[in-house]
Design an enzyme around this catalytic site. Structure first.
Site, PDB file in Angstrom:
ATOM      1  N   LYS A  59      18.768  16.890 -20.877  1.00  0.00           N
ATOM      2  CA  LYS A  59      19.437  17.910 -20.309  1.00  0.00           C
ATOM      3  C   LYS A  59      19.872  19.103 -21.159  1.00  0.00           C
ATOM      4  O   LYS A  59      19.570  19.083 -22.247  1.00  0.00           O
ATOM      5  CB  LYS A  59      20.947  17.258 -20.083  1.00  0.00           C
ATOM      6  N   ARG A  88      19.016   6.291 -17.366  1.00  0.00           N
ATOM      7  CA  ARG A  88      18.313   7.283 -16.463  1.00  0.00           C
ATOM      8  C   ARG A  88      17.429   8.176 -17.171  1.00  0.00           C
ATOM      9  O   ARG A  88      17.957   8.980 -17.638  1.00  0.00           O
ATOM     10  CB  ARG A  88      19.116   7.856 -15.486  1.00  0.00           C
TER      11      ARG A  88
END
Length: 515
Positions: free
Chosen positions: A451, A486
Site C-alpha cells: 500500500k 491479504r
C-alpha cells in the site's frame, strides 16, 4: 401472551394473579426486581440455545433459524459457533453449539411448542437424554421472567454448569449491559458479578481451545478454527488498473499460473478480484466484472492443487457474489461492507458462505477526500462504523459465525491512520466487545500489502519495491491480533506469519492482547 401487571398489588390481587397464571399453565412465574407484568400482548426478548451432532450440523442450524423466523421468532443477534465434545453421554459425535437473542410475541409455553415443532420437523425423535440429535433448541431466558411449570423451567436449570452454553450466551451479552432485560438475566445467575462472573468461574476464555471446545467458522463443507494459525490470502487481480499488478493477470493462462504459484508457496486462500478498488478507480458494470471473473474462477476451481484451499471473490456487487458462489467460490470479500449494493446483505444471508465486511467511507472515487479522512479517534471510529455495518448484516440474516472483519487499511485512511490500525486491532476488538462479544471474536483480516503508506514511510515509490515493508506491517498486525493477511507476495509473508504464530504459541512476545 396475556399477562398481569403487578406494581405493589394487595394480597387479594396477588391471589388473582396466581390463579390466572396457573390457568395459563404456570406453576409459578416471577419477574426480576422492580419489573412489571403487563396485561397485554407484547414483544419479549428471549435467548435460545442451539445444538446439533447428527447429519449436516450447519445445515440443521440454518434450517432451524429459518423455521424460527417463520414461527414468529425475530432473531436479532447470533453468538459464535462452537464445536464441542459431547457432555454427559460421551460416546456420540461432536456437537456444534450456539445461541441467539430474539424478539417474540409468543408466550413461554407457546414458544416451547414452536421450538418442539421445529425439532420434529428437522428429524428429532424421542431418544436417550443428552444423546445424539439433529437439532436441540432450549429456551435459556424469556424476558425478565422466571418460569416454573411441569414442562418448562426458565432460566434453563443447567446454564451455569455448561461451558458450551455459557460461551455463546456471553457472546450475545457483550461486556456492557445493554438493557434492563439483560440486567435481569445477569441477576438470575445469583452471583454478584452476574453471568460474566459465572463464566470466569468456569474458566472463561481460557476454555476455548481446551476442554474439547473450539470457536469455528463453517466454510467449504468444513469447520475452520482460525485460532490455530494465521491464514495467508494471496491476491489475484484480474484488472488492467490495480495499483500494484494491474494488467499482469488478465488472461486465463497467466491468472492460473499465478494461482498455482501462490498455492505452491503456501497460500491458504486465493482472493480473485475483477474490479479495481484503488483510489479513483472507475467502476465497471456487473456484466464486465463477471466477464473477467468467471473464466478464471472456473479454471482455478478445477485445479487439482486447489483441493483443501479456499477461493475468495473480491466484489461489492451482490449479483457477482451470487454467481461466484454458484461457480465455486467459498467466501465473499466486500470492500464496502454492503454500502455499494443494497441487496448484498440479503443475498449473502442466503448464500451461506463467510462474508468479509471491510471498513471504508464513501467509494473508491471519494474515499480519500478530506471529509472521509477526518477521525476523532481512528480505532474507535472504525470499530463503531464497522460494527454498525456488521449489525445491519446480522439483522439481515448473516450470522456472526459467518462474519470476517477488515478494518480497511489504505481505504479512507491517512498514513498515520494506517499505522494506528495495525497496532490498534486489540482496541477495535475491545470497543466492539462492549456491544457484542460474538462479533468481537470474529476473525480480523488485514490488507497492507504494497500500500501507498508503506511507500511514503520507506521512500519506495514503486509498489513492487514494498514487499519488505509489507512483511514488517504483516508481522506487526499478526502480533496485534490479525487472523488473516491479504498479500501479493505469499512466500515471504508466510514466513513472517509462521514466526509470529510460533512466538504466540510459546508466548515469547510481550503482546498480551492477542486472542
Amino acid at each position: 401472551m396475556n399477562t398481569l401487571k403487578y406494581l405493589g398489588a394487595r394480597r387479594s390481587q396477588l391471589c388473582v394473579v396466581r390463579n390466572y397464571l396457573k390457568a395459563l399453565g404456570f406453576s409459578s412465574l416471577h419477574t426480576a426486581p422492580n419489573s412489571s407484568i403487563e396485561l397485554q400482548t407484547q414483544d419479549e426478548e428471549v435467548v435460545i440455545a442451539l445444538g446439533s451432532n447428527v447429519g449436516d450440523r450447519v445445515h440443521n442450524f440454518k434450517e432451524a433459524l429459518k423455521l424460527m423466523r417463520n414461527s414468529g421468532i425475530h432473531i436479532t443477534r447470533h453468538a459464535c459457533l462452537y464445536e464441542t465434545a459431547p457432555a454427559y453421554v460421551t460416546d456420540q459425535p461432536r456437537f456444534i453449539n450456539s445461541a441467539v437473542r430474539a424478539i417474540t410475541k409468543l408466550g413461554p409455553h407457546e414458544l416451547l411448542a414452536a421450538l418442539k415443532r421445529i425439532e420434529k420437523d428437522l428429524g428429532r425423535t424421542v431418544g436417550i437424554r443428552y444423546g445424539p440429535r439433529p437439532i436441540d433448541l432450549d429456551i435459556l431466558f424469556y424476558g425478565k421472567f422466571k418460569v416454573r411449570s411441569d414442562i418448562l423451567t426458565i432460566p434453563h436449570e443447567r446454564i451455569w454448569e455448561r461451558p458450551f452454553v455459557m460461551a455463546p450466551l456471553m457472546d450475545l451479552l457483550g461486556t456492557a449491559i445493554d438493557s434492563d432485560t439483560a440486567a435481569s438475566w445477569h441477576s438470575f445467575s445469583g452471583h454478584s458479578g452476574g453471568l460474566s462472573a459465572v463464566w470466569e468461574k468456569l474458566g472463561g476464555e481460557s476454555l476455548i481451545g481446551e476442554e474439547g471446545m473450539y470457536r469455528v467458522m463453517p466454510v467449504a463443507n468444513g469447520l475452520l478454527d482460525w485460532s490455530q494459525k494465521t491464514l495467508v490470502m494471496g491476491i489475484l487481480n484480474l484488472t488492467p488498473d490495480s495499483f500494484s499488478d494491474g494488467g499482469n493477470f488478465q488472461s486465463v493462462k497467466s491468472a492460473v499460473l499465478q494461482a498455482r504459484l501462490m498455492i505452491s508457496e503456501g497460500a491458504d486462500i486465493i482472493d480473485i478480484g475483477a474490479q479495481s478498488t484503488r483510489p479513483m478507480a472507475p467502476r465497471i458494470s456487473v456484466e464486465d466484472e463477471l466477464g473477467r471473473l468467471l473464466p478464471v474462477l472456473e479454471a482455478v476451481s478445477s485445479l487439482p492443487e486447489v483441493k483443501g484451499k479456499l477461493i475468495s471473490v473480491d466484489t461489492f456487487y451482490s449479483e457477482v457474489a451470487s454467481e461466484a458462489v454458484r461457480r465455486g467460490a467459498h467466501l465473499i470479500n466486500d470492500v464496502s461492507a454492503g454500502k455499494l449494493d443494497k441487496n448484498m446483505f440479503k443475498v449473502m444471508a442466503d448464500l451461506d458462505v463467510p462474508y468479509v465486511a471491510m471498513h471504508m467511507r464513501g467509494d473508491p472515487c471519494t474515499m480519500q477526500n478530506s471529509e472521509n479522512l477526518k477521525y476523532d479517534n481512528v480505532c474507535k471510529d472504525i470499530s463503531s462504523e464497522l460494527y454498525s455495518r456488521v449489525r445491519e448484516a446480522e439483522m439481515a440474516g448473516i450470522p456472526a459465525w459467518r462474519i470476517i472483519m477488515d478494518p480497511g487499511i489504505g481505504f479512507s485512511k491517512k498514513t498515520e491512520d494506517n499505522l494506528e490500525v495495525l497496532t490498534g486491532i486489540p482496541d477495535i476488538r475491545a470497543d466492539i466487545s462492549e456491544r457484542s462479544l460474538g462479533i468481537s471474536h470474529a476473525p480480523i483480516l488485514i490488507g497492507p500489502s504494497r500500500k501507498r503508506f508503506l511507500g511514503e514511510i520507506c521512500s519506495r515509490p514503486s509498489a513492487v519495491e514494498r514487499d519488505p515493508a509489507t512483511v514488517a506491517s504483516v508481522t506487526a498486525g499478526v502480533l496485534c491480533g490479525a487472523n488473516i493477511v491479504r498479500v501479493h507476495n505469499v512466500k515471504d509473508n508466510l514466513d513472517a506469519v509462521k514466526l509470529c504464530d510460533a512466538m504466540r504459541r510459546q508466548k515469547s512476545f510481550p503482546m498480551k492482547f492477542r486472542e
